[in-house]
Scaffold this motif. Structure first.
Motif, PDB file in Angstrom:
ATOM      1  N   ARG A  65      11.508  -6.430  -4.896  1.00 46.58           N
ATOM      2  CA  ARG A  65      10.279  -6.263  -4.142  1.00 46.58           C
ATOM      3  C   ARG A  65      10.536  -5.156  -2.920  1.00 46.58           C
ATOM      4  O   ARG A  65       9.711  -4.306  -2.905  1.00 46.58           O
ATOM      5  N   ALA A  66      11.294  -5.534  -2.287  1.00 45.55           N
ATOM      6  CA  ALA A  66      12.061  -4.707  -0.856  1.00 45.55           C
ATOM      7  C   ALA A  66      12.077  -3.232  -1.429  1.00 45.55           C
ATOM      8  O   ALA A  66      11.747  -2.267  -0.493  1.00 45.55           O
ATOM      9  N   ARG A  67      12.778  -2.912  -2.268  1.00 47.29           N
ATOM     10  CA  ARG A  67      13.261  -1.695  -2.877  1.00 47.29           C
ATOM     11  C   ARG A  67      11.873  -0.915  -3.538  1.00 47.29           C
ATOM     12  O   ARG A  67      11.740   0.369  -3.010  1.00 47.29           O
ATOM     13  N   ASP A  74       8.335   4.678   3.311  1.00 47.98           N
ATOM     14  CA  ASP A  74       8.915   5.712   4.030  1.00 47.98           C
ATOM     15  C   ASP A  74       7.832   6.863   4.028  1.00 47.98           C
ATOM     16  O   ASP A  74       8.164   8.076   4.680  1.00 47.98           O
ATOM     17  N   LEU A  75       6.907   7.056   3.344  1.00 45.52           N
ATOM     18  CA  LEU A  75       6.036   7.869   3.512  1.00 45.52           C
ATOM     19  C   LEU A  75       5.154   7.848   4.649  1.00 45.52           C
ATOM     20  O   LEU A  75       4.852   6.460   4.954  1.00 45.52           O
ATOM     21  N   LYS A  76       4.441   8.896   5.083  1.00 49.80           N
ATOM     22  CA  LYS A  76       3.605   8.885   6.152  1.00 49.80           C
ATOM     23  C   LYS A  76       2.299   7.756   5.725  1.00 49.80           C
ATOM     24  O   LYS A  76       1.863   7.810   4.581  1.00 49.80           O
ATOM     25  N   PRO A  77       1.648   7.291   6.717  1.00 48.28           N
ATOM     26  CA  PRO A  77       0.640   6.313   6.424  1.00 48.28           C
ATOM     27  C   PRO A  77      -0.728   7.007   5.881  1.00 48.28           C
ATOM     28  O   PRO A  77      -0.931   8.217   6.194  1.00 48.28           O
ATOM     29  N   GLY A  78      -1.072   6.206   4.680  1.00 45.83           N
ATOM     30  CA  GLY A  78      -2.169   7.022   3.702  1.00 45.83           C
ATOM     31  C   GLY A  78      -1.636   7.867   2.854  1.00 45.83           C
ATOM     32  O   GLY A  78      -2.336   8.176   1.944  1.00 45.83           O
ATOM     33  N   THR A  79      -0.193   8.055   2.734  1.00 49.94           N
ATOM     34  CA  THR A  79       0.487   8.838   1.405  1.00 49.94           C
ATOM     35  C   THR A  79       0.682   7.900   0.293  1.00 49.94           C
ATOM     36  O   THR A  79       1.260   6.882   0.676  1.00 49.94           O
ATOM     37  N   ALA A  80       0.126   8.015  -0.672  1.00 51.37           N
ATOM     38  CA  ALA A  80       0.144   7.262  -1.973  1.00 51.37           C
ATOM     39  C   ALA A  80       0.806   7.507  -2.873  1.00 51.37           C
ATOM     40  O   ALA A  80       1.410   8.922  -3.085  1.00 51.37           O
ATOM     41  N   LEU A  91       5.994  -5.556   6.827  1.00 56.02           N
ATOM     42  CA  LEU A  91       7.339  -5.251   6.471  1.00 56.02           C
ATOM     43  C   LEU A  91       8.104  -5.059   7.829  1.00 56.02           C
ATOM     44  O   LEU A  91       9.520  -5.430   7.821  1.00 56.02           O
ATOM     45  N   ASP A  92       7.518  -4.530   8.744  1.00 60.36           N
ATOM     46  CA  ASP A  92       8.159  -4.100  10.061  1.00 60.36           C
ATOM     47  C   ASP A  92       8.212  -5.305  11.100  1.00 60.36           C
ATOM     48  O   ASP A  92       9.114  -5.407  11.593  1.00 60.36           O
ATOM     49  N   GLU A  93       7.138  -5.966  11.221  1.00 63.30           N
ATOM     50  CA  GLU A  93       7.092  -6.742  12.299  1.00 63.30           C
ATOM     51  C   GLU A  93       6.928  -8.383  11.901  1.00 63.30           C
ATOM     52  O   GLU A  93       7.047  -9.050  12.697  1.00 63.30           O
ATOM     53  N   GLY A  94       6.644  -8.678  10.566  1.00 60.92           N
ATOM     54  CA  GLY A  94       6.222  -9.997  10.204  1.00 60.92           C
ATOM     55  C   GLY A  94       4.747 -10.494  10.131  1.00 60.92           C
ATOM     56  O   GLY A  94       3.889  -9.457  10.280  1.00 60.92           O
ATOM     57  N   ALA A  95       4.676 -11.545   9.872  1.00 62.94           N
ATOM     58  CA  ALA A  95       3.475 -12.204   9.179  1.00 62.94           C
ATOM     59  C   ALA A  95       2.366 -12.056  10.361  1.00 62.94           C
ATOM     60  O   ALA A  95       1.122 -12.014  10.006  1.00 62.94           O
ATOM     61  N   ALA A  96       2.755 -12.643  11.601  1.00 66.67           N
ATOM     62  CA  ALA A  96       1.762 -12.520  12.719  1.00 66.67           C
ATOM     63  C   ALA A  96       1.130 -11.348  13.044  1.00 66.67           C
ATOM     64  O   ALA A  96      -0.007 -11.170  13.427  1.00 66.67           O
TER      65      ALA A  96
END
Length: 736
Positions: A362-364, A371-377, A430-435
């Motif tokens: 899942r992480a892969r 790695d894409l810019k925010p909003g890039t799908a 992914l970057d900072e955690g659940a909180a």
């Protein structure tokens, strides 16, 4: 030229390079290697090499195959032999970083196990066909049909051999009927035996994947649109989970004899939540992974105490719990409904779905949109699967591409992905955690509304997510008819009776709609509430734990008037009968203490003895299963391992190059030798076995000894080491 051996090459690397190698191949650090010779031996084992090769992309694998073809596993090979482009240096650096290759830039060697890990067909190519060496292969391929090309493409993308019933003999082209027979007739396939065919090297080279990473189409959305869509999906999955918990609270499904959840019970969930069987499977697996449900001792799937805590949390926190549980879930819900090698149906919640590598996969998948810019799908899950297949063609097995599609669908249903892009809350997860993710999701969710719209057809429209208290009140008196950004409830005689059953009065319901509705209350709703309330409760039932009866109404009246009656919650239901919600033994004990002399009777009216027969304890709560996470290597620990290997190298070098006086495992002799080293200020070479049975060696300059421990410094370092004397099995004085 390159170093003679891998061990020599490793000893010449600096500490940072060795730490990076151990981080890239963490299996080499367990158990802790005593020196670089042990590390080199371990790095060359077949299983470890195969595991490392799974992470190589298609281009790096091509370089590895080219080096194998040039014989780099037998003797050093100059890089000029490999006729590729300028990316070769980077690929070779990758191989060296994984300890699959070693040497300087002018000559590269491979570990021998690299050939075994690559299988029987280096570069994935079969043997050459004499008739195709000088042929125009593209022209020959242009003449075949789609069904024939599909066979060739399948072999070109995997092993170049395949089994078939059509290889019994090579027929003339005019007699060939199947794609395999026609390819054999054209010479585009080689017959190995009656059941096996092989793809010629020339055809494989023409059809094999390119050495350039495939492109992936992307689309761009507004970040606010992505987050709003993710919030909508979140509200849906929370509603479905509430439905599941409510359903299993009332009617827990049984566990199958083979483990897991039955098809009938799964479809019951799908029908209640109005979702597909596939979505229901993900839902139950998610509930299990988040410890919201567990298997009871009675063999049923029941909500846990943690489910009550989850239900009382805010929507954003509830989502964060589910999303974090999905990331760490060591199971593949997508396997449910498939069959194993023995044709056994794989059931949800069974051990057959357990896959410890699932979190890593899942992480892969999520790493690409991350790695894409925010909003890039990502435009297509198939294109993402093709990209990941190029980056790691040996990973994933036969379900490699399916795992990507499953992960994309599941992440979308959870609001981690939306419209193919990573949502803001998903990126925070992914970057900072659940909180941090919960905080971001709370910002993305629409503000809760404090009102509803009552319609003339007895429907109640919630124009957005309702405040928790209002949502509970509306759920008591109405049923959900359709859900979405605006939820539609329907009020019926049954739903009103349900509200009255939990203690609401007709006045309470009238007041609720009067205060909370932004539209006038239809007269039909008022009449319906009053009509149901008028008939409700005329016939009543109750429950009790114990009763007291007496033929003398005066004694019953005396007990009812006694102060003890209040604490026992006694209530008179007839002139000669009192009832209490407390256990009978507790009622009798307190009445006896108050001066009365009651007796207990059984169902037949005879006196019975209620004294306890022994002590009782509460049934302990079963611990919830915890998901298996992927833990990153500790840099400090890796640095310590490298330091230990350096000490082992120095110890081995000292033993080889200097005259020593070895001592066996006799404890008295070891202590005498250590005492002599302390008195003379000399260094000692020691070999010891730790508590895990791992043997290590080091050179130590002992300072003091006592309490079963010897303390000393590494001759080339300042760190103080404390070694248990009883674990030293060999020792020798080192001549300075």
């Amino acid at each position: 030229m390159s170093s003679t051996t891998l061990t020599d090459w490793l000893r010449a690397r600096d500490d940072e390079a060795l730490v990076a190698m151990l981080r890239a191949r963490p299996d080499l650090a367990t158990p802790r290697p005593s020196d670089t010779a042990v590390l080199a031996t371990r790095a060359a084992t077949r299983a470890s090499v195969a595991r490392a090769a799974e992470g190589l992309d298609t281009f790096t694998l091509a370089v590895l195959d080219a080096l194998l073809t040039a014989g780099a596993d037998r003797a050093p090979v100059p890089l000029g032999v490999v006729d590729l482009d300028g990316r070769v240096d980077q690929a070779v650096d990758t191989l060296r970083g994984l300890l699959l290759a070693w040497g300087d830039d002018d000559a590269i060697s491979l570990v021998p196990a690299a050939r075994e890990a690559g299988g029987l067909f280096p570069a994935g190519l079969g043997r050459s066909a004499p008739g195709l060496v000088d042929a125009d292969v593209p022209a020959l391929l242009a003449e075949i049909g789609d069904d024939e090309r599909k066979v060739l493409t399948t072999l070109a993308h995997g092993q170049p051999v395949g089994r078939t019933k059509d290889a019994a003999q090579v027929l003339p082209l005019e007699q060939a009927r199947t794609p395999v027979q026609r390819l054999l007739a054209r010479g585009l396939l080689l017959r190995v035996d009656a059941d096996t065919v092989e793809l010629p090297r020339e055809i494989g080279l023409a059809l094999r994947p390119g050495l350039v990473e495939p492109s992936m189409r992307t689309t761009v959305h507004k970040v606010s649109t992505v987050d709003a869509t993710a919030a909508g999906e979140t509200l849906e999955v929370l509603r479905h989970m509430e439905t599941l918990l409510r359903l299993w609270s009332d009617d827990p499904p049984p566990t199958l004899k083979s483990g897991g959840l039955g098809v009938r019970d799964l479809r019951k969930i799908a029908k209640a939540a109005d979702i597909t069987d596939r979505q229901a499977t993900v839902l139950v697996e998610l509930a299990f992974g988040a410890s919201l449900v567990a298997e009871s001792d009675a063999g049923e799937w029941v909500p846990t105490n943690h489910a009550d805590v989850w239900l009382s949390a805010s929507p954003a926190n509830r989502w964060a719990t589910l999303a974090a549980a999905w990331l760490d879930l060591p199971r593949l819900p997508g396997l449910a409904g498939l069959r194993d090698a023995k044709d056994k149906l794989l059931a949800p919640l069974s051990d057959d779905l357990r896959r410890p590598v699932a979190p890593l996969e899942r992480a892969r998948v999520l790493a690409v949109p991350a790695d894409l810019k925010p909003g890039t799908a990502v435009a297509s899950a198939d294109e993402l699967a093709a990209l990941l297949a190029w980056r790691a063609p040996r990973r994933g097995g036969r379900l490699r591409d399916e795992i990507v599609r499953w992960a994309m669908a599941e992440a979308t249903s959870l609001g981690i992905l939306a419209l193919g892009a990573l949502s803001g809350p998903g990126r925070a997860l992914l970057d900072e955690g659940a909180a941090a993710a919960a905080k971001r999701m709370a910002e993305a969710m629409p503000d809760p509304v404090d009102h509803v719209l009552v319609q003339a057809d007895l429907t109640v429209v919630a124009p957005g997510p309702l405040e928790p208290h209002l949502a509970g009140q509306i759920a008591e008196v109405a049923d959900v008819e359709s859900a979405g950004s605006a939820t539609v409830y329907r009020v019926s005689e049954t739903s009103i009776r349900r509200a009255l059953d939990v203690g609401r009065t007709a006045g309470d319901l009238h007041e609720l709609f009067r205060v909370r509705s932004r539209t006038p209350i239809p007269q039909s709703l008022t009449y319906l509430i009053d009509d149901v309330a008028r008939r409700h409760g005329r016939l009543r039932g109750g429950s009790t734990t114990s009763f007291l009866r007496c033929d003398d109404p005066a004694l019953i009246a005396e007990v009812a008037a006694h102060p003890a009656a209040a604490s026992l919650r006694l209530r008179k239901i007839a002139p000669t009968v009192l009832i209490s919600p407390l256990p009978l033994l507790e009622v009798l004990d307190e009445l006896r203490a108050a001066g009365f002399a009651p007796a207990a009777e059984g169902t037949d009216g005879q006196v019975v003895d209620l004294r306890p027969s022994g002590r009782r304890v509460e049934t302990p709560t079963r611990a919830a299963r915890r998901p298996i996470g992927v833990r990153a290597a500790d840099p400090d620990q890796l640095a310590d391992i490298v330091h230990t290997m350096r000490a082992g190298d120095r110890a081995a070098e000292s033993r080889r190059s200097r005259p020593v006086s070895p001592t066996g495992a006799n404890l008295a002799e070891v202590m005498d030798l250590l005492k002599e080293a302390i008195e003379t200020g000399r260094s000692v070479w020691v070999g010891l076995v730790d508590a895990h049975g791992v043997a290590t060696q080091r050179v130590l300059k002992p300072l003091r000894m006592g309490g079963g421990v010897v303390e000393g410094h590494d001759p080339t370092g300042t760190d103080l080491h404390r070694l248990p004397i009883h674990r030293i099995n060999t020792a020798a004085l080192v001549e300075d």
